[in-house]
Design a protein around this motif. Structure first.
Motif, PDB file in Angstrom:
ATOM      1  N   THR A   1       0.833  -1.206   0.000  1.00  0.00           N
ATOM      2  CA  THR A   1       0.000   0.000   0.000  1.00  0.00           C
ATOM      3  C   THR A   1       0.863   1.250   0.000  1.00  0.00           C
ATOM      4  O   THR A   1       0.512   2.263   0.585  1.00  0.00           O
ATOM      5  N   GLY A   2       2.009   1.162  -0.663  1.00  0.00           N
ATOM      6  CA  GLY A   2       2.878   2.321  -0.757  1.00  0.00           C
ATOM      7  C   GLY A   2       2.262   3.423  -1.590  1.00  0.00           C
ATOM      8  O   GLY A   2       1.189   3.261  -2.180  1.00  0.00           O
ATOM      9  N   LEU A   3       2.927   4.533  -1.651  1.00  0.00           N
ATOM     10  CA  LEU A   3       2.426   5.692  -2.373  1.00  0.00           C
ATOM     11  C   LEU A   3       2.284   5.371  -3.852  1.00  0.00           C
ATOM     12  O   LEU A   3       3.247   4.944  -4.499  1.00  0.00           O
ATOM     13  N   TYR A   4       1.104   5.608  -4.398  1.00  0.00           N
ATOM     14  CA  TYR A   4       0.831   5.202  -5.776  1.00  0.00           C
ATOM     15  C   TYR A   4       1.666   5.985  -6.787  1.00  0.00           C
ATOM     16  O   TYR A   4       1.906   5.531  -7.893  1.00  0.00           O
ATOM     17  N   TYR A   5       2.085   7.202  -6.402  1.00  0.00           N
ATOM     18  CA  TYR A   5       2.813   8.059  -7.329  1.00  0.00           C
ATOM     19  C   TYR A   5       4.331   7.914  -7.215  1.00  0.00           C
ATOM     20  O   TYR A   5       5.081   8.554  -7.956  1.00  0.00           O
ATOM     21  N   ASP A   6       4.774   7.075  -6.276  1.00  0.00           N
ATOM     22  CA  ASP A   6       6.193   6.904  -6.025  1.00  0.00           C
ATOM     23  C   ASP A   6       6.683   5.627  -6.706  1.00  0.00           C
ATOM     24  O   ASP A   6       6.259   4.520  -6.341  1.00  0.00           O
ATOM     25  N   HIS A   7       7.573   5.757  -7.670  1.00  0.00           N
ATOM     26  CA  HIS A   7       7.998   4.577  -8.422  1.00  0.00           C
ATOM     27  C   HIS A   7       8.698   3.554  -7.531  1.00  0.00           C
ATOM     28  O   HIS A   7       8.701   2.359  -7.857  1.00  0.00           O
ATOM     29  N   THR A   8       9.234   3.968  -6.409  1.00  0.00           N
ATOM     30  CA  THR A   8       9.896   3.011  -5.514  1.00  0.00           C
ATOM     31  C   THR A   8       8.899   2.107  -4.781  1.00  0.00           C
ATOM     32  O   THR A   8       9.303   1.133  -4.148  1.00  0.00           O
ATOM     33  N   SER A   9       7.620   2.419  -4.868  1.00  0.00           N
ATOM     34  CA  SER A   9       6.592   1.573  -4.256  1.00  0.00           C
ATOM     35  C   SER A   9       6.299   0.329  -5.085  1.00  0.00           C
ATOM     36  O   SER A   9       5.616  -0.575  -4.615  1.00  0.00           O
ATOM     37  N   TYR A  10       6.764   0.306  -6.323  1.00  0.00           N
ATOM     38  CA  TYR A  10       6.419  -0.762  -7.262  1.00  0.00           C
ATOM     39  C   TYR A  10       7.536  -1.791  -7.344  1.00  0.00           C
ATOM     40  O   TYR A  10       8.698  -1.449  -7.548  1.00  0.00           O
ATOM     41  N   GLU A  11       7.130  -3.057  -7.202  1.00  0.00           N
ATOM     42  CA  GLU A  11       8.121  -4.136  -7.200  1.00  0.00           C
ATOM     43  C   GLU A  11       8.397  -4.693  -8.595  1.00  0.00           C
ATOM     44  O   GLU A  11       9.474  -5.253  -8.838  1.00  0.00           O
ATOM     45  N   HIS A  12       7.419  -4.571  -9.477  1.00  0.00           N
ATOM     46  CA  HIS A  12       7.547  -5.212 -10.782  1.00  0.00           C
ATOM     47  C   HIS A  12       7.321  -4.199 -11.896  1.00  0.00           C
ATOM     48  O   HIS A  12       6.421  -3.353 -11.800  1.00  0.00           O
ATOM     49  N   TRP A  13       8.118  -4.334 -12.960  1.00  0.00           N
ATOM     50  CA  TRP A  13       8.076  -3.401 -14.076  1.00  0.00           C
ATOM     51  C   TRP A  13       8.103  -4.144 -15.402  1.00  0.00           C
ATOM     52  O   TRP A  13       8.738  -5.196 -15.519  1.00  0.00           O
ATOM     53  N   GLY A  14       7.430  -3.552 -16.391  1.00  0.00           N
ATOM     54  CA  GLY A  14       7.549  -4.053 -17.740  1.00  0.00           C
ATOM     55  C   GLY A  14       8.780  -3.482 -18.408  1.00  0.00           C
ATOM     56  O   GLY A  14       9.525  -2.687 -17.813  1.00  0.00           O
ATOM     57  N   GLN A  15       8.967  -3.858 -19.657  1.00  0.00           N
ATOM     58  CA  GLN A  15      10.170  -3.416 -20.384  1.00  0.00           C
ATOM     59  C   GLN A  15       9.987  -2.037 -21.003  1.00  0.00           C
ATOM     60  O   GLN A  15      10.954  -1.415 -21.437  1.00  0.00           O
ATOM     61  N   GLY A  16       8.749  -1.562 -21.054  1.00  0.00           N
ATOM     62  CA  GLY A  16       8.477  -0.239 -21.588  1.00  0.00           C
ATOM     63  C   GLY A  16       8.089  -0.272 -23.056  1.00  0.00           C
ATOM     64  O   GLY A  16       8.465  -1.171 -23.804  1.00  0.00           O
ATOM     65  N   THR A  17       7.321   0.730 -23.459  1.00  0.00           N
ATOM     66  CA  THR A  17       6.939   0.889 -24.857  1.00  0.00           C
ATOM     67  C   THR A  17       7.125   2.358 -25.241  1.00  0.00           C
ATOM     68  O   THR A  17       6.743   3.254 -24.485  1.00  0.00           O
ATOM     69  N   GLN A  18       7.726   2.591 -26.385  1.00  0.00           N
ATOM     70  CA  GLN A  18       8.069   3.957 -26.808  1.00  0.00           C
ATOM     71  C   GLN A  18       6.857   4.648 -27.423  1.00  0.00           C
ATOM     72  O   GLN A  18       6.182   4.089 -28.307  1.00  0.00           O
ATOM     73  N   VAL A  19       6.617   5.852 -26.969  1.00  0.00           N
ATOM     74  CA  VAL A  19       5.599   6.719 -27.566  1.00  0.00           C
ATOM     75  C   VAL A  19       6.304   7.980 -28.055  1.00  0.00           C
ATOM     76  O   VAL A  19       6.999   8.645 -27.284  1.00  0.00           O
ATOM     77  N   THR A  20       6.137   8.279 -29.323  1.00  0.00           N
ATOM     78  CA  THR A  20       6.723   9.476 -29.907  1.00  0.00           C
ATOM     79  C   THR A  20       5.622  10.282 -30.575  1.00  0.00           C
ATOM     80  O   THR A  20       4.883   9.757 -31.409  1.00  0.00           O
ATOM     81  N   VAL A  21       5.524  11.541 -30.183  1.00  0.00           N
ATOM     82  CA  VAL A  21       4.492  12.425 -30.719  1.00  0.00           C
ATOM     83  C   VAL A  21       5.175  13.536 -31.506  1.00  0.00           C
ATOM     84  O   VAL A  21       5.950  14.316 -30.951  1.00  0.00           O
ATOM     85  N   SER A  22       4.894  13.593 -32.780  1.00  0.00           N
ATOM     86  CA  SER A  22       5.504  14.612 -33.626  1.00  0.00           C
ATOM     87  C   SER A  22       4.600  15.837 -33.690  1.00  0.00           C
ATOM     88  O   SER A  22       3.377  15.730 -33.613  1.00  0.00           O
ATOM     89  N   SER A  23       5.226  16.986 -33.870  1.00  0.00           N
ATOM     90  CA  SER A  23       4.455  18.245 -33.905  1.00  0.00           C
ATOM     91  C   SER A  23       3.969  18.557 -35.312  1.00  0.00           C
ATOM     92  O   SER A  23       4.369  17.924 -36.274  1.00  0.00           O
TER      93      SER A  23
END
Length: 123
Positions: free
Chosen positions: A101-123
């Motif tokens: 029940t750690g702070l939801y906005y604190d990344h250190t509260s999370y034990e597991h992570w995905g590898q990430g997905t890139q989002v690029t928004v062009s102007s």
């Protein structure tokens, strides 16, 4: 073993929408899920998350009204709907799971992570 796999990122134009998916496996039903992002040269930033009761949702102030977090409990998938995208939204987006029940906005509260997905928004 908890596994998180993100998908749905890509290159879009400003004003477009994207929906990111996070396929969760390994017994994450009772985990609290969240999304973070990290742009080059910047710290990892909170985007959205479910609260301790897995019902309430929370968002970074700057993203309220444009981003929506949701989940399909049957499929074990968490989504991030992103609308009216801006170039500043460009980043690698990560799905994360926390058992406590750690702070939801604190990344250190999370034990597991995905590898990430890139989002690029062009102007």
């Amino acid at each position: 073993q908890v596994q998180l796999v993100e998908s749905g990122g890509g290159l879009v134009q400003a004003g477009d929408s994207l929906r990111l998916s996070c396929a969760a496996s390994g017994g994450t039903r009772n985990y609290r899920m969240g999304w973070f992002r990290q742009a080059p040269g910047k710290e990892r930033e909170f985007v959205a998350a479910f609260g301790w009761n897995n019902i309430n949702t929370y968002y970074a102030d700057s993203l309220k009204g444009r981003f929506t977090i949701s989940r399909d409990n049957g499929e074990g998938t968490v989504y991030l709907q992103m609308n009216s995208l801006k170039p500043d939204d460009s980043a690698v987006y990560y799905c994360a799971a926390r058992a406590g029940t750690g702070l939801y906005y604190d990344h250190t509260s999370y034990e597991h992570w995905g590898q990430g997905t890139q989002v690029t928004v062009s102007s």
